[in-house]
Write a protein that holds these residues in place. Structure first.
Motif, PDB file in Angstrom:
ATOM      1  N   ILE A   3    -116.703 -47.103 -94.190  1.00  0.00           N
ATOM      2  CA  ILE A   3    -117.208 -46.696 -92.875  1.00  0.00           C
ATOM      3  C   ILE A   3    -116.810 -45.252 -92.602  1.00  0.00           C
ATOM      4  CG2 ILE A   3    -117.146 -47.174 -90.395  1.00  0.00           C
ATOM      5  CD1 ILE A   3    -116.351 -50.052 -91.081  1.00  0.00           C
ATOM      6  N   GLY A   4    -117.793 -44.442 -92.250  1.00  0.00           N
ATOM      7  CA  GLY A   4    -117.531 -43.077 -91.810  1.00  0.00           C
ATOM      8  C   GLY A   4    -117.510 -43.010 -90.302  1.00  0.00           C
ATOM      9  N   ILE A   5    -116.525 -42.338 -89.757  1.00  0.00           N
ATOM     10  CA  ILE A   5    -116.401 -42.156 -88.308  1.00  0.00           C
ATOM     11  C   ILE A   5    -116.670 -40.693 -88.000  1.00  0.00           C
ATOM     12  CG2 ILE A   5    -114.928 -42.400 -86.279  1.00  0.00           C
ATOM     13  CD1 ILE A   5    -115.365 -45.057 -87.638  1.00  0.00           C
ATOM     14  N   VAL A   6    -117.777 -40.414 -87.338  1.00  0.00           N
ATOM     15  CA  VAL A   6    -118.109 -39.038 -86.956  1.00  0.00           C
ATOM     16  C   VAL A   6    -117.622 -38.827 -85.530  1.00  0.00           C
ATOM     17  CG1 VAL A   6    -119.968 -37.393 -86.542  1.00  0.00           C
ATOM     18  CG2 VAL A   6    -120.086 -38.940 -88.511  1.00  0.00           C
ATOM     19  N   GLY A   7    -116.557 -38.063 -85.391  1.00  0.00           N
ATOM     20  CA  GLY A   7    -115.952 -37.828 -84.080  1.00  0.00           C
ATOM     21  C   GLY A   7    -114.475 -38.136 -84.119  1.00  0.00           C
ATOM     22  N   THR A   8    -113.744 -37.539 -83.179  1.00  0.00           N
ATOM     23  CA  THR A   8    -112.285 -37.702 -83.163  1.00  0.00           C
ATOM     24  C   THR A   8    -111.769 -38.095 -81.782  1.00  0.00           C
ATOM     25  OG1 THR A   8    -112.018 -35.327 -82.745  1.00  0.00           O
ATOM     26  CG2 THR A   8    -111.931 -36.043 -85.046  1.00  0.00           C
ATOM     27  N   GLY A   9    -112.674 -38.575 -80.922  1.00  0.00           N
ATOM     28  CA  GLY A   9    -112.281 -38.922 -79.556  1.00  0.00           C
ATOM     29  C   GLY A   9    -111.849 -40.370 -79.403  1.00  0.00           C
ATOM     30  N   SER A  10    -111.871 -40.835 -78.161  1.00  0.00           N
ATOM     31  CA  SER A  10    -111.339 -42.157 -77.830  1.00  0.00           C
ATOM     32  C   SER A  10    -112.137 -43.294 -78.451  1.00  0.00           C
ATOM     33  CB  SER A  10    -111.291 -42.326 -76.307  1.00  0.00           C
ATOM     34  OG  SER A  10    -110.425 -41.381 -75.723  1.00  0.00           O
ATOM     35  N   MET A  11    -113.472 -43.195 -78.433  1.00  0.00           N
ATOM     36  CA  MET A  11    -114.278 -44.260 -79.028  1.00  0.00           C
ATOM     37  C   MET A  11    -114.082 -44.307 -80.541  1.00  0.00           C
ATOM     38  SD  MET A  11    -115.968 -46.174 -76.873  1.00  0.00           S
ATOM     39  CE  MET A  11    -117.466 -46.798 -77.659  1.00  0.00           C
ATOM     40  N   ALA A  12    -113.975 -43.143 -81.170  1.00  0.00           N
ATOM     41  CA  ALA A  12    -113.718 -43.093 -82.609  1.00  0.00           C
ATOM     42  C   ALA A  12    -112.405 -43.785 -82.929  1.00  0.00           C
ATOM     43  CB  ALA A  12    -113.692 -41.646 -83.085  1.00  0.00           C
ATOM     44  N   LEU A  27    -113.032 -43.409 -93.046  1.00  0.00           N
ATOM     45  CA  LEU A  27    -112.797 -41.971 -93.155  1.00  0.00           C
ATOM     46  C   LEU A  27    -113.264 -41.309 -91.870  1.00  0.00           C
ATOM     47  CD1 LEU A  27    -113.280 -39.640 -96.180  1.00  0.00           C
ATOM     48  CD2 LEU A  27    -114.080 -38.912 -93.926  1.00  0.00           C
ATOM     49  N   VAL A  28    -112.366 -40.560 -91.236  1.00  0.00           N
ATOM     50  CA  VAL A  28    -112.655 -39.865 -89.981  1.00  0.00           C
ATOM     51  C   VAL A  28    -113.111 -38.447 -90.289  1.00  0.00           C
ATOM     52  CG1 VAL A  28    -111.704 -39.033 -87.802  1.00  0.00           C
ATOM     53  CG2 VAL A  28    -110.905 -41.208 -88.764  1.00  0.00           C
ATOM     54  N   GLY A  29    -114.253 -38.068 -89.731  1.00  0.00           N
ATOM     55  CA  GLY A  29    -114.762 -36.722 -89.929  1.00  0.00           C
ATOM     56  C   GLY A  29    -114.928 -35.991 -88.615  1.00  0.00           C
ATOM     57  N   GLY A  30    -114.477 -34.757 -88.564  1.00  0.00           N
ATOM     58  CA  GLY A  30    -114.610 -33.967 -87.348  1.00  0.00           C
ATOM     59  C   GLY A  30    -114.737 -32.493 -87.653  1.00  0.00           C
ATOM     60  N   ARG A  31    -115.191 -31.749 -86.676  1.00  0.00           N
ATOM     61  CA  ARG A  31    -115.297 -30.295 -86.846  1.00  0.00           C
ATOM     62  C   ARG A  31    -113.911 -29.662 -86.849  1.00  0.00           C
ATOM     63  NH1 ARG A  31    -120.404 -29.229 -82.676  1.00  0.00           N
ATOM     64  NH2 ARG A  31    -122.043 -29.887 -84.133  1.00  0.00           N
ATOM     65  N   ASP A  32    -112.990 -30.262 -86.091  1.00  0.00           N
ATOM     66  CA  ASP A  32    -111.603 -29.806 -86.056  1.00  0.00           C
ATOM     67  C   ASP A  32    -110.824 -30.653 -87.064  1.00  0.00           C
ATOM     68  OD1 ASP A  32    -108.872 -29.454 -85.475  1.00  0.00           O
ATOM     69  OD2 ASP A  32    -109.292 -28.983 -83.370  1.00  0.00           O
ATOM     70  N   MET A  33    -110.525 -30.078 -88.203  1.00  0.00           N
ATOM     71  CA  MET A  33    -109.896 -30.843 -89.270  1.00  0.00           C
ATOM     72  C   MET A  33    -108.502 -31.331 -88.896  1.00  0.00           C
ATOM     73  SD  MET A  33    -111.979 -31.274 -91.758  1.00  0.00           S
ATOM     74  CE  MET A  33    -110.875 -31.724 -93.081  1.00  0.00           C
ATOM     75  N   SER A  49    -114.459 -33.678 -93.305  1.00  0.00           N
ATOM     76  CA  SER A  49    -115.445 -33.038 -92.446  1.00  0.00           C
ATOM     77  C   SER A  49    -116.436 -34.064 -91.918  1.00  0.00           C
ATOM     78  CB  SER A  49    -116.198 -31.957 -93.230  1.00  0.00           C
ATOM     79  OG  SER A  49    -116.989 -32.573 -94.242  1.00  0.00           O
ATOM     80  N   VAL A  50    -117.299 -33.639 -91.021  1.00  0.00           N
ATOM     81  CA  VAL A  50    -118.363 -34.516 -90.531  1.00  0.00           C
ATOM     82  C   VAL A  50    -119.242 -34.967 -91.690  1.00  0.00           C
ATOM     83  CG1 VAL A  50    -120.437 -34.589 -89.099  1.00  0.00           C
ATOM     84  CG2 VAL A  50    -118.340 -33.570 -88.198  1.00  0.00           C
ATOM     85  N   ARG A  51    -119.560 -34.059 -92.586  1.00  0.00           N
ATOM     86  CA  ARG A  51    -120.376 -34.419 -93.752  1.00  0.00           C
ATOM     87  C   ARG A  51    -119.636 -35.404 -94.651  1.00  0.00           C
ATOM     88  NH1 ARG A  51    -124.884 -32.984 -96.386  1.00  0.00           N
ATOM     89  NH2 ARG A  51    -125.357 -31.497 -94.735  1.00  0.00           N
ATOM     90  N   ASP A  52    -118.330 -35.223 -94.800  1.00  0.00           N
ATOM     91  CA  ASP A  52    -117.546 -36.167 -95.603  1.00  0.00           C
ATOM     92  C   ASP A  52    -117.658 -37.574 -95.026  1.00  0.00           C
ATOM     93  OD1 ASP A  52    -116.615 -34.205 -97.372  1.00  0.00           O
ATOM     94  OD2 ASP A  52    -114.832 -33.802 -96.157  1.00  0.00           O
ATOM     95  N   ALA A  53    -117.602 -37.685 -93.696  1.00  0.00           N
ATOM     96  CA  ALA A  53    -117.699 -38.997 -93.052  1.00  0.00           C
ATOM     97  C   ALA A  53    -119.068 -39.619 -93.302  1.00  0.00           C
ATOM     98  CB  ALA A  53    -117.438 -38.868 -91.555  1.00  0.00           C
ATOM     99  N   ALA A  54    -120.111 -38.809 -93.196  1.00  0.00           N
ATOM    100  CA  ALA A  54    -121.469 -39.324 -93.428  1.00  0.00           C
ATOM    101  C   ALA A  54    -121.625 -39.795 -94.870  1.00  0.00           C
ATOM    102  CB  ALA A  54    -122.496 -38.250 -93.103  1.00  0.00           C
ATOM    103  N   VAL A  61    -122.004 -45.705 -90.595  1.00  0.00           N
ATOM    104  CA  VAL A  61    -121.467 -44.473 -89.999  1.00  0.00           C
ATOM    105  C   VAL A  61    -121.491 -44.650 -88.493  1.00  0.00           C
ATOM    106  CG1 VAL A  61    -121.773 -41.985 -89.701  1.00  0.00           C
ATOM    107  CG2 VAL A  61    -122.317 -43.051 -91.907  1.00  0.00           C
ATOM    108  N   LEU A  62    -120.340 -44.490 -87.857  1.00  0.00           N
ATOM    109  CA  LEU A  62    -120.260 -44.538 -86.389  1.00  0.00           C
ATOM    110  C   LEU A  62    -120.413 -43.129 -85.848  1.00  0.00           C
ATOM    111  CD1 LEU A  62    -119.594 -46.064 -83.698  1.00  0.00           C
ATOM    112  CD2 LEU A  62    -117.209 -45.384 -84.106  1.00  0.00           C
ATOM    113  N   LEU A  63    -121.393 -42.926 -84.980  1.00  0.00           N
ATOM    114  CA  LEU A  63    -121.573 -41.644 -84.308  1.00  0.00           C
ATOM    115  C   LEU A  63    -120.859 -41.727 -82.963  1.00  0.00           C
ATOM    116  CD1 LEU A  63    -122.954 -38.847 -84.323  1.00  0.00           C
ATOM    117  CD2 LEU A  63    -124.892 -39.919 -83.162  1.00  0.00           C
ATOM    118  N   ALA A  64    -119.689 -41.123 -82.894  1.00  0.00           N
ATOM    119  CA  ALA A  64    -118.837 -41.224 -81.704  1.00  0.00           C
ATOM    120  C   ALA A  64    -118.534 -39.829 -81.173  1.00  0.00           C
ATOM    121  CB  ALA A  64    -117.546 -41.975 -82.031  1.00  0.00           C
ATOM    122  N   VAL A  65    -119.595 -39.130 -80.785  1.00  0.00           N
ATOM    123  CA  VAL A  65    -119.484 -37.798 -80.184  1.00  0.00           C
ATOM    124  C   VAL A  65    -120.205 -37.843 -78.841  1.00  0.00           C
ATOM    125  CG1 VAL A  65    -119.395 -36.667 -82.445  1.00  0.00           C
ATOM    126  CG2 VAL A  65    -121.601 -36.951 -81.291  1.00  0.00           C
TER     127      VAL A  65
END
Length: 213
Positions: A3-12, A27-33, A49-54, A61-65
């Protein structure tokens, strides 16, 4: 599952943490490494990265942005989401608890258009992140039900499994064209909970009294 997690916030953190504890490879992916690495450490997963998560999310893939950023994030991934089950938990809710998509295409359909190769499923948007941290989300002995909207049978089966891994019950909400109804429900309920301090659950009678049986 991978599972890829796109985002680093509360839902992620809430959903990713539950799936990691259920034994999934997250795997957690975000713009802020640095934020992605910190969240991955808390979850017991990996960061990238976001691409790594995808690319990691072979199964989902969870889109949590925030919704305002969602279409730009997925369109920037190009074909990395092709064939992926993309879970959209965003809410296009603006000030005054109104839909920012009101009268137009749903958030989920906008996201699907921005990621044409992905198999989008709308889910997990009705509850605050604190609910998803509960292990399990059971209230008065009744597991929480999670409606899903999507068009791809395999993607829906995958998300049903992930819903059950939270200790919840998946509900068939129909095709992706019905995601607008699910998003409007979220806006309405948030307005009742936050704006009025109301017990929104009290607005619906038990199914035996709903007049449909």
């Amino acid at each position: 599952m991978s599972i890829g997690i796109v985002g680093t916030g509360s839902m992620a953190e809430a959903l990713g943490g539950q799936w990691a504890r259920a034994g999934h490879d997250v795997l957690v992916g975000g713009r802020d490494m640095s934020r992605a690495a910190a969240l991955a450490e808390r979850l017991g997963g990996r960061a990238g990265s976001v691409r790594d998560a995808a690319e990691h999310g072979v199964d989902a893939v969870l889109l949590a942005v925030p919704y305002a950023a969602a279409s730009g994030v997925v369109s920037g991934l190009g074909d990395a989401l092709a064939g992926r089950t993309l879970i959209d938990c965003t809410n296009p809710v603006g000030p005054g608890f109104v839909l920012t998509t009101q009268g137009g295409t749903s958030a989920a359909e906008h996201i699907a258009a921005a990621a044409p190769g992905a198999r989008v499923v709308k889910a997990f948007n009705l509850c605050h992140e604190s609910v998803w941290r509960r292990n399990p989300p059971v209230f008065d002995g009744r597991p929480l039900a999670v409606p899903l909207c999507g068009d791809d049978a395999r993607a829906l089966d995958t998300v049903r499994t992930l819903v059950r891994d939270l200790g919840c019950l998946p509900l068939n909400g129909g095709g992706l064209e019905r995601a607008a109804l699910l998003e409007a429900t979220a806006a309405f309920l948030i307005g009742l909970w936050v704006g009025e301090g109301a017990d929104a659950q009290a607005i619906a009678p038990p199914v035996a009294y709903a007049g449909m049986h």
